[in-house]
Design a protein around this motif. Structure first.
Motif, short mmCIF file in Angstrom:
data_model
loop_
_atom_site.label_atom_id
_atom_site.label_comp_id
_atom_site.label_asym_id
_atom_site.label_seq_id
_atom_site.Cartn_x
_atom_site.Cartn_y
_atom_site.Cartn_z
N GLY A 199 0.81 -1.21 0.00
CA GLY A 199 0.00 0.00 0.00
C GLY A 199 0.85 1.26 0.00
N ALA A 200 1.88 1.29 -0.83
CA ALA A 200 2.80 2.43 -0.88
C ALA A 200 2.31 3.47 -1.88
N THR A 201 2.77 4.70 -1.69
CA THR A 201 2.43 5.80 -2.59
C THR A 201 3.58 6.79 -2.63
N VAL A 251 5.70 3.78 -7.84
CA VAL A 251 6.66 3.59 -6.75
C VAL A 251 7.78 2.66 -7.19
N GLN A 252 7.41 1.57 -7.85
CA GLN A 252 8.40 0.59 -8.31
C GLN A 252 9.41 1.22 -9.27
N LYS A 253 8.99 2.14 -10.09
CA LYS A 253 9.89 2.80 -11.03
C LYS A 253 10.95 3.64 -10.32
N ASN A 264 7.52 11.18 -1.11
CA ASN A 264 8.44 10.06 -0.91
C ASN A 264 9.41 9.80 -2.06
N GLU A 265 9.31 10.56 -3.15
CA GLU A 265 10.11 10.24 -4.33
C GLU A 265 11.62 10.18 -4.03
N GLU A 266 12.14 11.19 -3.35
CA GLU A 266 13.59 11.22 -3.10
C GLU A 266 14.03 10.10 -2.18
N VAL A 267 13.18 9.75 -1.23
CA VAL A 267 13.50 8.62 -0.35
C VAL A 267 13.59 7.33 -1.15
N TYR A 268 12.61 7.10 -2.01
CA TYR A 268 12.60 5.88 -2.81
C TYR A 268 13.85 5.77 -3.68
#
Length: 257
Positions: free
Chosen positions: A112-114, A214-216, A184-188
């Motif tokens: 359930g990530a975003t 998120v996977q990308k 959350n983009e930079e964290v991912y």
């Protein structure tokens, strides 16, 4: 029962590798009660109520403290660990994995990530207004009705309502504030451990298309869509979650359908 930073946590099983589980908004270790028995036969399963909930309900919740608590628990148990986060827990566990303290993090599993919410402040305001006109127990019933699928057992829904119904409204809203205004983009992009992004096919809160995004962002990660599951797959289809997690933790990649 153990304590670190004043936070109470629980350990089940004696496996050489640990599984640290961080729950969703407004929920505690109850969220994992259907997967804990099976996993604790192979792993040391570590559960706790995050700040603002249950055992640790006297603390006010912040994202920084949730992350700090997890890192300190990880160091305290001193075992290589697989991190498992659900919904709010994906914010926390992704940040812990990005730091990878002491190289103790073996893998990351997100359910359930975003990337974040585009209109977070408006959603917080709407939730606050909603809670002004209902008890937390009534809100919890509404949440359960709209989040769990028909595949969840009736007693699971009843217990979810009881659990969330005990949470303080202001602490719930503060917890919501802590994540709904953060991206959350930079964290991912900083994550460098094997990562599995799981999503329920019937998840309307963080749908499969969002899991793909998120996977990308996480290099080398994989995405697995779980049929007959909504946002809380660990309650809708616990056996499927157990299977996917065990396979991923053992083999370093997701199971073929």
């Amino acid at each position: 029962m153990q304590t670190v930073r004043g936070i109470t946590y629980h350990m089940y099983g004696e496996g050489p590798e640990a599984v640290l589980c961080h729950p969703s908004l407004g929920l505690g270790q109850f969220l994992f009660h259907r997967i804990r028995p099976a996993l604790s036969r192979e792993y040391t399963v570590v559960l706790w109520d995050p700040r603002g909930v249950g055992d640790n309900g006297h603390f006010y919740p912040t994202l920084e403290d949730w992350v700090g608590d997890t890192i300190d628990i990880l160091r305290d148990i001193n075992k290589p660990a697989h991190l498992l986060g659900v919904s709010l827990g994906t914010w926390v566990m992704s940040r812990v994995a990005a730091v990878n303290p002491g190289q103790l993090v073996r893998s990351l599993t997100l359910i359930g990530a975003t990337r974040g919410f585009s209109h977070g402040e408006q959603e917080i305001a709407a939730r606050r207004q909603q809670l002004e006109h209902m008890t937390m127990r009534e809100f919890a019933q509404n949440y359960a009705d709209n989040t769990l699928t028909v595949y969840a057992l009736p007693e699971v829904k009843e217990n979810l309502v009881l659990e969330m119904g005990e949470v303080d409204k202001e602490k719930y809203l503060q917890a919501m504030q802590a994540i709904y205004t953060v991206r959350n983009e930079e964290v991912y992009r900083q994550i460098a451990v094997p990562t599995l992004v799981m999503v329920g096919v019937e998840d309307t809160r963080t749908p499969p298309a969002e899991a793909d995004e998120v996977q990308k962002l996480i290099k080398g990660s994989e995405v697995k869509a779980l049929p007959r599951c909504g946002h809380l797959a660990v309650l809708d289809q616990p056996q499927r979650v157990i299977h996917e997690c065990r396979y991923f933790w053992t083999n370093g990649h997701m199971a073929d359908d």
